[in-house]
Write a protein that holds these residues in place. Sequence first.
Motif, PDB file in Angstrom:
ATOM      1  N   ILE B 109       0.844  -1.202   0.000  1.00  0.00           N
ATOM      2  CA  ILE B 109       0.000   0.000   0.000  1.00  0.00           C
ATOM      3  C   ILE B 109       0.882   1.256   0.000  1.00  0.00           C
ATOM      4  O   ILE B 109       0.686   2.179  -0.784  1.00  0.00           O
ATOM      5  N   GLY B 110       1.905   1.251   0.871  1.00  0.00           N
ATOM      6  CA  GLY B 110       2.817   2.391   0.924  1.00  0.00           C
ATOM      7  C   GLY B 110       3.537   2.584  -0.403  1.00  0.00           C
ATOM      8  O   GLY B 110       3.693   3.709  -0.885  1.00  0.00           O
ATOM      9  N   GLY B 111       3.957   1.471  -1.015  1.00  0.00           N
ATOM     10  CA  GLY B 111       4.657   1.546  -2.296  1.00  0.00           C
ATOM     11  C   GLY B 111       3.757   2.082  -3.396  1.00  0.00           C
ATOM     12  O   GLY B 111       4.185   2.887  -4.227  1.00  0.00           O
ATOM     13  N   LEU B 112       2.492   1.658  -3.378  1.00  0.00           N
ATOM     14  CA  LEU B 112       1.533   2.135  -4.382  1.00  0.00           C
ATOM     15  C   LEU B 112       1.303   3.631  -4.217  1.00  0.00           C
ATOM     16  O   LEU B 112       1.328   4.401  -5.187  1.00  0.00           O
ATOM     17  N   TRP B 113       1.104   4.033  -2.981  1.00  0.00           N
ATOM     18  CA  TRP B 113       0.907   5.450  -2.679  1.00  0.00           C
ATOM     19  C   TRP B 113       2.117   6.261  -3.160  1.00  0.00           C
ATOM     20  O   TRP B 113       1.975   7.265  -3.871  1.00  0.00           O
ATOM     21  N   ALA B 114       3.313   5.797  -2.797  1.00  0.00           N
ATOM     22  CA  ALA B 114       4.525   6.519  -3.189  1.00  0.00           C
ATOM     23  C   ALA B 114       4.663   6.575  -4.706  1.00  0.00           C
ATOM     24  O   ALA B 114       5.035   7.604  -5.275  1.00  0.00           O
TER      25      ALA B 114
END
Lengths: 320, 325
Positions: B109-114
């Motif tokens: 999720i964090g990677g997608l957001w970033a």
Amino acid sequence: MAQNVTSPTSTFSREIFERRLGVFLKWFSIAFFILITVFPFYWMLNLSFRPFQDVLTDPTRLIPRVQDFQTVFAPLSCIFGGDPEFCEGAVRNSSYAAVLIQFNFLRFIRNSLILSGLTVVLSIVISVPAAYAISRLRFRGRSAMNWGILLIYMFPGIVISIPLFVFFVRIQQSLGIQLRSPVGVTLIYLASTLPLALYMLRGYFDTIPPDLEEAAMIDGATRMVALWRVTIPLAMPAIASVALYVFMIAWNEFLYALLFLIENPAAWTLPLGLQQLDSQEVPRTFLMAGSVIISVPVIVLFLFFERFLTGGLTAGGVKG
Amino acid sequence: MTVQQPDVTIEKQGTSKGMGTMAARDARLAYLLILPGLGLVLIIILFPMVWNIILSFQEIGLRDLPTLNLLDFSNLTLENYTDGISSRFWIGLRVTLIYTIGSTVLAIIGGLWAALVAKEAFPGRNIFRAFLLFPYIAPVISTAFIWRLMLDKNFGIINAVLGLEGQEAIGWLTSRSHEFMIFGREVGLPIALITVIAFEAWRYFPFAYLFLLARLQAIPSDIYESAEVDGAAPSQRLWYITIPQLRSVIATLFLLRFIWTFYKFEDIFLLNGGAAGTEVLTVQIFNWLFSRRNVGVASALGVVLAIALMILVVVYQRWTAEEET
């Protein structure tokens, strides 16, 4: 009919609303990600520059004072001699000087450089021919090799390390060869980075058209000469990024170093030396100075070769 | 292009004439080129892997090692397995699964957001993209120590910023459970486990980000343009175009990160040594080996983890093979 007329305007306003929200979210996210990725490293630098006494009295001071920098760099004036009493105090008060000199980090830096450098060179020497063979030549067991590469790549260090530990102790007992040493650790680093190197190099060799070599071979060169003169020069970008990755993996590695070098302080690598600073008697600021010393080279290396490395990262899926 | 085609076929025929000797020579050369690497892997990885199975059926303590007769197979026993697979093992497995799934999902999720942010244009984007990789490329040992100091119960900056002092201070890595007031009710949360999950997600979201950004940049922009013409709002474009396009990358990432996190050792070992309800199986193996000095049980658990890994790798290979076709 009425709905058809109103719906474009309603989505139009939704579009505008979401766009505005998007701009806000974008800047909020940028700030958030900068905070979580940069602040911890800033905090490490901050603590490493401040004298421990100051950190104890004011643990949350965000910016080091000017005199803190003076304390850090004071030992530099002692390099070419100086009042011994002053210098001793200066070294004790400067986290960096204390870590480098008192806690032997100069030696650990040298050990880590030698170990990682040796691993890189040997890894390239072993993996380039093997990757070439897997990419270009047909032989029995080639597909088994692909599966083996994947399995070994995934295989966890902790599981390997138990029998290796027993194995190394026994070899020492029966043959007198001490593998719980930099030599043994280099062998382990080589074996465990080999799958990554093979995977990345094989992928790159696959993209180099074989016609080029074949042309050289028709002109009379042997396959080995063609590999050396034609393919390897073309594969230099991939070889360089493999070298960088292997270096970074060996530089950062902790578990094997802990298991196989702990009894031999003269051979400690940086991560192992850093872990030894983690005790009640050692000021936390020293721990942070040690962390800076170990992190800065890899971060600088990465930033310098970023474009190179991010491509390799997504291609090879570097384990971590 | 078409003009060159005849050349290629002629050349192919030319080599196929001497096929027998040529192929044999190539195969011999191949074995020669592979030999050093293969030998190394056989000695350093495969042999210990197999030998680990034998060790797991023997009663061996750490202190017995120097005098051990390795070829004595007379006292084989199943006790290591019955000792190792105890209630502690099942608790460890549960912790490992929560830790693995929690940090894998959060990291993606964090990677997608970033990746969604880094795809946008803004001044300083290149520096921003480099910053995003910091947690992933920095040595685990220094990141673990940095967070340990920041999360320290008494001197850490996190508690200070949150204004938690004295009795209220939270032992982020040291307390098994902490009572929080949520909607007026006291809820005990496994705070140390949550913290190590958050650390792991922090450390590995850049990995997911790199894969997702690469895929995002490959989505043709005309899909978005036509969706915009059709009146799809940004959130709809994200949900109906972007996410479906990323589905296969996300699934691959999930499997990869699941496998690697499941077998992660250093991160928790360095953060809090597996204390306060964070003893994942890899740390448990280490503890069997060096705290309890029981080599046999440690190898038995190693065998269990190795079998689980083989299953996971087969699943991973099936999955990627399916994706490629």
